[in-house]
Design an enzyme around this catalytic site. Structure first.
Site, mmCIF file in Angstrom:
data_model
loop_
_atom_site.group_PDB
_atom_site.id
_atom_site.type_symbol
_atom_site.label_atom_id
_atom_site.label_comp_id
_atom_site.label_asym_id
_atom_site.label_seq_id
_atom_site.Cartn_x
_atom_site.Cartn_y
_atom_site.Cartn_z
ATOM 1 N N VAL A 137 0.915 -1.147 0.000
ATOM 2 C CA VAL A 137 0.000 0.000 0.000
ATOM 3 C C VAL A 137 0.951 1.193 0.000
ATOM 4 O O VAL A 137 1.551 1.515 1.018
ATOM 5 C CB VAL A 137 -0.939 -0.004 1.224
ATOM 6 C CG1 VAL A 137 -1.797 1.246 1.236
ATOM 7 C CG2 VAL A 137 -1.809 -1.261 1.228
ATOM 8 N N PRO A 138 1.120 1.829 -1.170
ATOM 9 C CA PRO A 138 2.278 2.690 -1.404
ATOM 10 C C PRO A 138 2.213 4.096 -0.792
ATOM 11 O O PRO A 138 2.184 5.105 -1.503
ATOM 12 C CB PRO A 138 2.349 2.751 -2.926
ATOM 13 C CG PRO A 138 0.927 2.614 -3.354
ATOM 14 C CD PRO A 138 0.313 1.660 -2.369
ATOM 15 N N CYS A 139 2.276 4.175 0.519
ATOM 16 C CA CYS A 139 2.262 5.478 1.184
ATOM 17 C C CYS A 139 3.532 6.272 0.889
ATOM 18 O O CYS A 139 3.540 7.499 1.009
ATOM 19 C CB CYS A 139 2.042 5.315 2.689
ATOM 20 S SG CYS A 139 3.166 4.180 3.489
ATOM 21 N N HIS A 140 4.589 5.592 0.462
ATOM 22 C CA HIS A 140 5.834 6.289 0.111
ATOM 23 C C HIS A 140 5.655 7.167 -1.130
ATOM 24 O O HIS A 140 6.477 8.046 -1.385
ATOM 25 C CB HIS A 140 6.976 5.281 -0.102
ATOM 26 C CG HIS A 140 6.728 4.315 -1.207
ATOM 27 N ND1 HIS A 140 5.938 3.190 -1.050
ATOM 28 C CD2 HIS A 140 7.162 4.303 -2.504
ATOM 29 C CE1 HIS A 140 5.906 2.527 -2.194
ATOM 30 N NE2 HIS A 140 6.633 3.188 -3.086
ATOM 31 N N ARG A 141 4.587 6.959 -1.880
ATOM 32 C CA ARG A 141 4.338 7.738 -3.098
ATOM 33 C C ARG A 141 3.617 9.054 -2.810
ATOM 34 O O ARG A 141 3.303 9.801 -3.740
ATOM 35 C CB ARG A 141 3.531 6.912 -4.095
ATOM 36 C CG ARG A 141 4.276 5.704 -4.606
ATOM 37 C CD ARG A 141 3.471 4.894 -5.597
ATOM 38 N NE ARG A 141 4.169 3.646 -5.900
ATOM 39 C CZ ARG A 141 3.562 2.527 -6.237
ATOM 40 N NH1 ARG A 141 2.245 2.470 -6.341
ATOM 41 N NH2 ARG A 141 4.274 1.439 -6.482
#
Length: 172
Positions: free
Chosen positions: A132-136
């Site tokens: 779940v790409p919270c780094h994006r």
């Protein structure tokens, strides 16, 4: 019952957690909110889902976009779930700002505005790092404003994806 396993990533050891429904957590060692949603009773066991998750990470850390669909079992507030659902739509190698997510939620709810800071809080509590790409998610000016796993890891993840539109210092 929750199950755990570990993955040794190029960015450090990761704890994986899952139940019968899907993946419930992925955390880098010592990250903020580490194992926050892990039940008190769990078993270290190599369930089939973990093989898929590890294969997903092997592909990801090789610099390619994984095409393996990982079933998720995210547990959070209604607002957190809304934010995490949007995170899952941010394409590999792309970024979105906290403000853009806030506007998207406001539009969906039929309200004028939504707090980007509230979005930031939900992003920060995402229990499934990287997948779940919270780094994006970045600041309005392209700055890297927080990551539960540490800004150094956020930079590396965005570099792996060759993502554009972000800056280490938020300038330029």
């Amino acid at each position: 019952m929750q199950y755990i396993s570990y993955y040794d990533s190029p960015l450090g050891k990761m704890l994986l957690a899952a139940d019968e429904i899907g993946l419930t957590g992925v955390w880098f060692d010592a990250q903020k909110y580490f194992a926050r949603c892990l039940d008190e009773a769990y078993e270290e066991k190599e369930i089939p889902l973990f093989a898929d998750v590890k294969k997903w990470f092997d592909v990801y850390f090789s610099g390619k976009e994984p095409d393996i669909l990982i079933p998720l079992h995210l547990i959070g507030t209604k607002f957190q779930m809304e934010v995490w659902e949007i995170l899952c739509t941010i394409p590999y190698g792309k970024t979105k700002t906290y403000g853009e997510i806030a506007r998207q939620i406001a539009f969906k709810r039929g309200i004028r505005t939504m707090s980007a800071q509230a979005v930031g809080g939900a992003v920060g509590h995402n229990p499934v790092s990287v997948i779940v790409p919270c780094h994006r998610v970045i600041g309005t000016n392209g700055s890297l404003t927080g990551y539960a796993g540490g800004i150094d890891k956020k930079i590396k993840l965005l570099e792996i994806e060759k993502a554009k539109g972000w800056h280490k210092d938020g300038n330029s």
